[in-house]
Every structure is written in structure tokens, then in C-alpha cells.
Scaffold this motif. Structure first.
Motif, short mmCIF file in Angstrom:
data_model
loop_
_atom_site.label_atom_id
_atom_site.label_comp_id
_atom_site.label_asym_id
_atom_site.label_seq_id
_atom_site.Cartn_x
_atom_site.Cartn_y
_atom_site.Cartn_z
N THR A 79 -32.65 20.82 -31.64
CA THR A 79 -32.41 19.89 -30.56
C THR A 79 -33.58 18.93 -30.49
O THR A 79 -34.74 19.37 -30.46
N HIS A 80 -33.27 17.64 -30.51
CA HIS A 80 -34.30 16.60 -30.48
C HIS A 80 -34.26 15.89 -29.12
O HIS A 80 -33.17 15.58 -28.62
N PHE A 81 -35.42 15.58 -28.60
CA PHE A 81 -35.55 14.76 -27.41
C PHE A 81 -36.37 13.51 -27.77
O PHE A 81 -37.60 13.58 -27.84
N PRO A 82 -35.71 12.39 -28.08
CA PRO A 82 -36.47 11.16 -28.37
C PRO A 82 -37.23 10.71 -27.13
O PRO A 82 -36.66 10.67 -26.03
N LEU A 83 -38.49 10.36 -27.30
CA LEU A 83 -39.35 9.98 -26.18
C LEU A 83 -40.06 8.66 -26.48
O LEU A 83 -41.28 8.64 -26.74
N PRO A 84 -39.36 7.53 -26.42
CA PRO A 84 -40.04 6.25 -26.61
C PRO A 84 -40.94 5.88 -25.45
O PRO A 84 -41.80 5.01 -25.58
N LEU A 85 -40.74 6.53 -24.29
CA LEU A 85 -41.54 6.31 -23.08
C LEU A 85 -41.59 4.83 -22.69
O LEU A 85 -42.60 4.33 -22.22
N SER A 86 -40.47 4.16 -22.87
CA SER A 86 -40.38 2.75 -22.50
C SER A 86 -40.00 2.56 -21.04
O SER A 86 -40.12 1.45 -20.51
N ASP A 87 -39.56 3.63 -20.37
CA ASP A 87 -39.19 3.54 -18.97
C ASP A 87 -39.57 4.86 -18.29
O ASP A 87 -38.96 5.90 -18.54
N LEU A 88 -40.58 4.80 -17.44
CA LEU A 88 -41.04 6.00 -16.73
C LEU A 88 -40.59 6.01 -15.27
O LEU A 88 -41.04 6.85 -14.49
N SER A 89 -39.71 5.10 -14.92
CA SER A 89 -39.34 4.94 -13.51
C SER A 89 -38.58 6.13 -12.96
O SER A 89 -38.53 6.34 -11.74
N GLY A 90 -37.97 6.92 -13.82
CA GLY A 90 -37.18 8.06 -13.35
C GLY A 90 -37.98 9.32 -13.10
O GLY A 90 -37.41 10.32 -12.65
N LEU A 91 -39.26 9.31 -13.37
CA LEU A 91 -40.07 10.51 -13.19
C LEU A 91 -40.21 10.85 -11.70
O LEU A 91 -40.36 9.96 -10.86
N ARG A 92 -40.18 12.12 -11.39
CA ARG A 92 -40.34 12.60 -10.02
C ARG A 92 -41.58 13.48 -9.96
O ARG A 92 -41.60 14.59 -10.46
N TYR A 93 -42.60 12.96 -9.28
CA TYR A 93 -43.90 13.63 -9.23
C TYR A 93 -43.98 14.52 -7.99
O TYR A 93 -43.24 14.33 -7.01
N ALA A 94 -44.90 15.46 -8.05
CA ALA A 94 -45.20 16.31 -6.89
C ALA A 94 -46.70 16.49 -6.80
O ALA A 94 -47.42 16.43 -7.82
N LYS A 95 -47.18 16.72 -5.59
CA LYS A 95 -48.60 16.99 -5.43
C LYS A 95 -48.96 18.24 -6.21
O LYS A 95 -48.23 19.23 -6.20
N THR A 96 -50.10 18.15 -6.90
CA THR A 96 -50.47 19.20 -7.84
C THR A 96 -51.68 19.95 -7.33
O THR A 96 -52.70 19.34 -6.98
N GLY A 97 -51.57 21.26 -7.31
CA GLY A 97 -52.67 22.09 -6.86
C GLY A 97 -53.78 22.19 -7.89
O GLY A 97 -53.75 21.57 -8.95
N ALA A 98 -54.75 23.03 -7.58
CA ALA A 98 -55.93 23.15 -8.44
C ALA A 98 -55.60 23.76 -9.78
O ALA A 98 -56.28 23.51 -10.77
N GLU A 99 -54.53 24.57 -9.85
CA GLU A 99 -54.21 25.29 -11.08
C GLU A 99 -52.89 24.79 -11.66
O GLU A 99 -51.87 25.47 -11.58
N ALA A 100 -52.90 23.62 -12.22
CA ALA A 100 -51.70 23.11 -12.87
C ALA A 100 -51.50 23.84 -14.19
O ALA A 100 -52.46 24.08 -14.93
N PRO A 101 -50.27 24.24 -14.52
CA PRO A 101 -50.03 24.91 -15.79
C PRO A 101 -50.45 24.04 -16.98
O PRO A 101 -50.37 22.82 -16.92
N ALA A 102 -50.93 24.69 -18.03
CA ALA A 102 -51.31 23.96 -19.24
C ALA A 102 -50.07 23.37 -19.89
O ALA A 102 -48.95 23.85 -19.70
N GLY A 103 -50.28 22.34 -20.68
CA GLY A 103 -49.19 21.71 -21.39
C GLY A 103 -49.11 20.23 -21.09
O GLY A 103 -49.82 19.71 -20.21
N PRO A 104 -48.27 19.49 -21.80
CA PRO A 104 -48.18 18.04 -21.62
C PRO A 104 -47.67 17.71 -20.23
O PRO A 104 -46.70 18.30 -19.74
N ARG A 105 -48.30 16.70 -19.61
CA ARG A 105 -48.02 16.43 -18.21
C ARG A 105 -48.27 14.96 -17.89
O ARG A 105 -49.20 14.36 -18.42
N PHE A 106 -47.42 14.39 -17.06
CA PHE A 106 -47.61 13.05 -16.53
C PHE A 106 -48.36 13.17 -15.21
O PHE A 106 -47.96 13.94 -14.32
#
Length: 629
Positions: free
Chosen positions: A510-537
Motif C-alpha cells: 500500500t502506497h501513500f503518495p505525499l507531495p505535501l502540496s496542500d497541508l490545509s486539511g491537517l487537524r492539530y492538537a495541543k501536544t504534551g511534554a511526551e509526544a510519541p516518537a515518529g514523523p510529525r507535523f
């Protein structure tokens, strides 16, 4: 009986006839011509004093200021490439607006008293992704660029004709500022196909580019075998001191005894690769060499006068005997006379002093333009909201399933990332092998980081500790297609062949193409001191009472990309040498400014950024050491 006419009278008669025809047809002699070993401007011998700058690497709001700076240094001409990959992002869909309005850039140069040399390619190198070729060319299996491949030549023909529509009124043959144009670019460093070079020349003429043409190649005998064309002016490219200049022109004289002498690119600085040292060159060297050019009556083009920035996905890459892949930094400062922020450097003043001593009778240096607006510092600000890549996937990409992993080009994608997803089979154990990564892969098992594979070192195996039934995610980044050398046709991105665990090939991806040409759909949340490791916006912002250019300090972050007010600044990477990202003042606003960071490492402790008044160049001590897997 035929009576002979004395040659002087015949010449006068022919001249009178040509003038009469010109009067009747409304045409006039072209502004610029090449006659023997001289350039002629308005019929008079002319020495070209040029500097290179590229309109897509400079925010449009800065064009006039940079051009005035070139004029004030004593230049009479600017040179620019035309960026095919930006102008035709998809086949047949052209964009010549906004920052890509090359005709407006050239008109502005004319208004500032500068002539222009245009280098339309189709290949332009310039440390640009794929050497300026559109990435979609690689979607056609077997297509060969810089060749007689009819599929490639058909695309070139369309591009040149469309570019002529923009530039036709500006050609010197119509009284405009474009003096001459280059055929291809440094082809002698690539091949020996004379038919190809003649075809590109013919396509330029057929498109309507009826100004003098020239070729430009490295200053060595081997490069002259494939690059220059009979009957076309040949100019040379090189760096170094006066001794190097003398040797280079001796090579040219041996190959081409006649014709004007010109340096198409005098490398007054140099560019940077990720993981290597930042390049600088002494101002005194450039000043001595340009002084010699002017003493000898040699025309020149400084590469670069102002480098600017390779924003977004623009940076390309090289390779060498020791390094299979060398990605270029976002900054294209080039240690040029005008720095990335538009400030005059000691190199500018040294060259201005030299040029000022060689002006023609009646010519004077313009006064220095008013200083660029000062860069500003932005106090440290937090990025307190975030969303993981795993949670953001539905807003960013529609999945594509295939039996085998597909390249970015197979997925109809040009730039960015591809996330490859699979499940470790029940009978698979041992090392993860990827044939091959183009260009950098972050490996995750059930969302947890397990390591990376870096094309710079030819890395293809990783002991990732994978277990049967785990979700395997491979986040692969296109770090820029190679832009110089013979490997251009091979530059497909993503995973180019296969993936295996313990020697067992994995299927059903399964492929997820990520040109990242439009980030307007992202839904952010306040992040605590211990954010899980891994790729993150990450998202945050800052307030400005006064707008000015700044350098965003990315130290403390790992590897990723930054957007500010929706504009993609480009890539950062902790290995250096570039540790800051240039933010042009026109991209900022009074009041609140929003910043988004996509950090692929996810392991850095940084949750904040600041803006500095100057760039920072620091290279990590182990940046060029392959990791032990």
C-alpha cells in the motif's frame, strides 16, 4: 556584355539597397550582433559584463532591487536560465505567472538599464532538481533525456515554442534587451551526439529565437569534443585565478582560433551539499581574475552575482567517485557578491572597484543603491500543536495498492515523500533489504522508529528487529534528482526495485503518495511534554510589528521541511552545513505568522524556533561517516 562594378561602389550600392528595403519593410538592424572576434551593440564594439541571477530563486518583490545592485556593481548585463520544470509542471500545463514571469523579470532588467542573456536549456544544471527537466519525463519507460529520443524532443519543441511566446517581444532582433541565447548547456560534459545538439539549435530557430546563439562548456579539450557547434560562438566556464583563466583561453584558442572571447560562467563562489563543509572563496581571487578579463578585453558572466534560495523541492544533487549521491542544500547563497538576503558583501565591493577602473570613455558607475532593509530577529516561539503522520494520512493521501513497490513516477508524483506500507510475513525474519532507496528512508515497525537508510552511503540493509505480523512503514524522501553527469535517466525516486526481510521478498504494498502540496486539511492538537516518537507535523506562530527578512534557526530539530504562511521554505537537516532557512520579508506579514514543521526524525527535543539576523553554517562532525547498522 556584363560590366564589372568596383567593389567599393558595389558594397555601397548593396548597403543602400538593404537600407531601402529596411525602410520599406519597417525593419531595422538588430541591436546586437557577433562579427568576427567582436560583439557589436548598436553597431559598436561591446564588452559584456554580466552577472547571473535566477528569477525563481528571488522573490518577485526583490527583483528590481537585485537588478539595481547589479547595475551599481558595474555590470551591463544579467544572465538567467529558464526553468522548464517550474514552467511546465505537468505535460502541456504551463505557468508563467507570479514569480515565474520571466518576461516581467527581463522587462524590469531593461528598465534598470541592463541587457539580458537567456539560457533556455532545455537542460540547465544549476544545482536544480533533475537539471531543470520536468520530473514527468521519467514517467515514460525508457525515455532518454539529452538525446534524439523523439518523445523527449517532442516535449522540448513544445516547451521552446511556448517560451518563445513569452520572450518574442524582448529579443534584440526586435529591439529588445535579450542579446543572445544559449544552445543547451555544457553538453560537452555529457555526450558527443552532434545530431542532438544540431537538433536543439534547429528547434530554437524554428521556435523563433532569431538572436545570436552560443554554446557554453567547461574549459578543457575533452569538453570541446561534444559541446560547441560549427558556426556557433563558443564560450567557456571555469573557476580559479588568473593562471587558470590563461590556461582556459589557451584551450579555447586551440580549438576555436576565431570568435569573441567570453567566460560564460566564471564561478565566483560555489554551492553546498548536505553533510559537507560550507564553501567560500576569497574576494581577492575574483577581483584579480575579473581585472585580467577586463585588461584583455574578455567578456564575462559571474556565476553567481546573486544566488538566492532553492525554495521548496528545487535543490538537485550530484554524485562523485567517493559518494554515490550528494544532495544540495536549500540555500543557494553561492558565496556570491550579493548574499542570500540581498546584502552587499566584500566580494561585491572588490569587484565594483575593479570594474570601475575599466569603464569606457564617458561611462560612470551608478551610485550604490539604498541598503536593503535590515534583516530582523524573531524571538523564540513555541510550536505547541502537532499531529502525527499516521493520523494525518487520510487528509494527505489516497492509498494506492500494487503487488510490487512502485516508484514516485509510477504514482504520477513529482516531489515529496512516499509512504510504503506492508505487514511482515509470518516466516520472515532477519535484515530488511531495499533495492534501492531513492533517496532517504525512515523505517518504522508498528509506528516505532527502527532506523534509516541513506543513499549518500549506498545503504540498502538494516537490522531493524522486525517481527512477523508487525506493520512495516517505509517513509522515503526524494532529496532531489541528480542534475549533472550521465545518470540523469536513472533518477526515478522512491523504492526502485524490491523489498525483502531475511531474503523473503515482500508483496502486496500500500502506497501513500505525499507531495505535501496542500497541508490545509491537517487537524492539530495541543501536544504534551511526551509526544510519541515518529514523523510529525508541528504548528506554531509568532507576531511581528515590523516585517523584515530573517533566518529561521533549525538547530535542535532533526530532518524535515518548513512552511511559513503556507509558503514552502525548503529542507533542513541537522547534519549541516546549513542550519538556518532564509525567510524573505514579502512572505511575512504584520501580526501573526503561522509556521508548520514536518520533522521526519521525530526524535529531536526541539519544540521551538527563532529568527536570526544572519545565517548559521555548521557541519556535524560525523556527517559524512556511514553508520554501523
Amino acid at each position: 556584355m556584363i560590366h564589372s562594378v568596383p567593389r567599393p561602389r558595389l558594397a555601397a550600392a548593396l548597403l543602400g539597397l538593404s537600407l531601402a528595403v529596411a525602410t520599406l519593410t519597417g525593419s531595422a538592424a538588430p541591436r546586437f550582433a557577433i562579427e568576427g572576434d567582436r560583439f557589436l551593440l548598436d553597431g559598436k564594439p561591446h564588452l559584456i559584463r554580466s552577472g547571473e541571477m535566477h528569477y525563481p530563486r528571488i522573490p518577485r518583490e526583490f527583483w528590481r532591487e537585485r537588478l539595481r545592485q547589479a547595475k551599481a556593481m558595474g555590470l551591463n548585463t544579467v544572465t538567467t536560465y529558464v526553468f522548464w520544470n517550474l514552467h511546465e509542471p505537468e505535460p502541456g500545463r504551463f505557468d508563467f505567472g507570479g514569480n515565474l514571469d520571466v518576461a516581467a523579470f527581463i522587462r524590469t532588467a531593461k528598465e534598470e538599464g541592463l541587457d539580458v542573456i537567456v539560457r533556455p536549456g532545455p537542460y540547465i544544471c544549476t544545482e536544480l532538481e533533475f537539471g531543470g527537466f520536468p520530473a514527468w519525463l521519467l514517467r515514460t519507460p525508457g525515455l532518454r533525456v539529452r538525446s534524439m529520443d523523439p518523445r523527449f524532443l517532442s516535449a522540448v519543441e513544445r516547451y521552446l515554442h511556448r517560451t518563445h511566446q513569452e520572450l518574442a517581444p524582448l529579443l534584440s532582433s526586435r529591439g529588445g534587451p535579450i542579446l543572445m541565447m544559449q544552445v543547451e548547456n555544457e553538453y560537452g560534459s555529457y555526450g558527443r551526439d552532434r545530431d542532438y545538439m544540431q537538433t536543439i539549435k534547429r528547434q530554437m530557430l524554428d521556435a523563433g529565437f532569431d538572436v545570436p546563439l552560443f554554446t557554453s562548456d567547461g574549459a578543457g579539450p575533452t569538453y570541446f569534443e561534444g559541446g560547441p557547434l560549427p558556426g556557433v560562438t563558443a564560450v567557456i566556464n571555469f573557476d580559479g585565478d588568473v593562471a587558470d583563466a590563461k590556461a582556459s583561453f589557451e584551450h579555447l584558442k586551440t580549438f576555436r582560433p576565431n570568435g569573441p572571447r567570453m567566460v560564460g560562467e566564471y564561478w565566483a563562489g560555489w554551492f553546498d551539499h548536505w553533510g559537507e563543509q560550507h564553501h567560500t572563496t576569497p574576494p581577492e581571487r575574483a577581483a584579480r581574475t575579473v581585472d585580467w578579463f577586463l585588461d584583455q578585453g574578455i567578456s564575462f558572466n559571474l556565476y553567481m552575482f546573486h544566488g538566492g534560495t532553492s525554495f521548496a523541492w528545487m535543490p538537485g544533487a550530484n554524485y562523485s567517485r567517493d559518494m554515490p549521491y550528494q544532495p544540495d542544500t536549500t540555500s543557494y547563497d553561492y558565496d556570491a557578491p550579493v548574499d542570500e538576503a540581498g546584502r552587499l558583501t566584500p566580494k561585491f565591493h572588490a569587484l565594483r572597484e575593479v570594474i570601475g577602473r575599466h569603464l569606457s570613455a564617458g561611462e560612470t558607475l551608478p551610485p550604490l543603491p539604498a541598503a536593503s532593509a535590515a534583516t530582523i530577529a524573531v524571538p523564540r516561539f513555541a510550536l505547541g500543536e502537532s499531529v502525527s503522520l499516521w493520523d494525518a494520512l487520510p487528509a494527505l493521501s489516497a492509498p494506492v495498492t500494487t503487488q510490487l513497490p512502485r516508484t514516485m513516477e509510477d504514482l504520477q508524483q513529482n516531489y515529496g515523500f512516499v509512504l510504503y506500507r506492508n505487514t511482515v510475513p509470518a516466516d520472515a525474519q532477519g535484515k530488511l533489504s531495499i533495492e534501492e532507496v531513492r533517496d532517504y528512508a525512515n523505517v518504522f515497525a508498528d509506528g516505532e522508529p527502527r532506523g534509516t537508510l541513506d543513499r549518500r552511503f549506498g545503504e540498502r540493509e538494516l537490522d531493524a528487529g522486525l517481527k512477523p505480523g508487525q506493520r512495516l512503514d517505509l517513509l522515503v524522501e526524494n532529496m532531489g534528482r541528480i542534475n549533472f553527469g550521465t545518470r540523469l535517466d536513472e533518477e526515478r525516486k522512491g523504492i526502485t526495485r524490491s523489498v525483502s526481510v531475511g531474503g523473503r521478498a515482500l508483496y502486496d504494498w500500500t502506497h501513500f503518495p505525499l507531495p505535501l502540496s496542500d497541508l490545509s486539511g491537517l487537524r492539530y492538537a495541543k501536544t504534551g511534554a511526551e509526544a510519541p516518537a515518529g514523523p510529525r507535523f508541528w504548528r506554531g506562530g509568532f507576531q511581528l510589528d515590523r516585517v523584515g527578512s530573517t533566518f529561521l534557526d533549525t538547530r535542535g530539530w532533526g530532518k524535515g521541511h518548513v512552511w511559513i504562511n503556507g509558503r514552502h521554505l525548503g529542507r533542513y537537516w541537522k547534519i549541516g552545513p546549513q542550519q538556518t532557512l532564509f525567510v524573505p520579508a514579502p512572505w511575512l506579514r504584520q501580526g501573526r505568522n503561522e509556521v508548520v514543521v514536518f520533522d521526519v526524525d521525530g526524535a529531536g527535543g526541539a519544540r521551538s524556533l527563532q529568527g536570526l539576523t544572519d545565517p548559521v553554517y555548521e557541519t556535524a562532525p560525523d556527517a559524512l561517516k556511514p553508520r554501523t547498522k
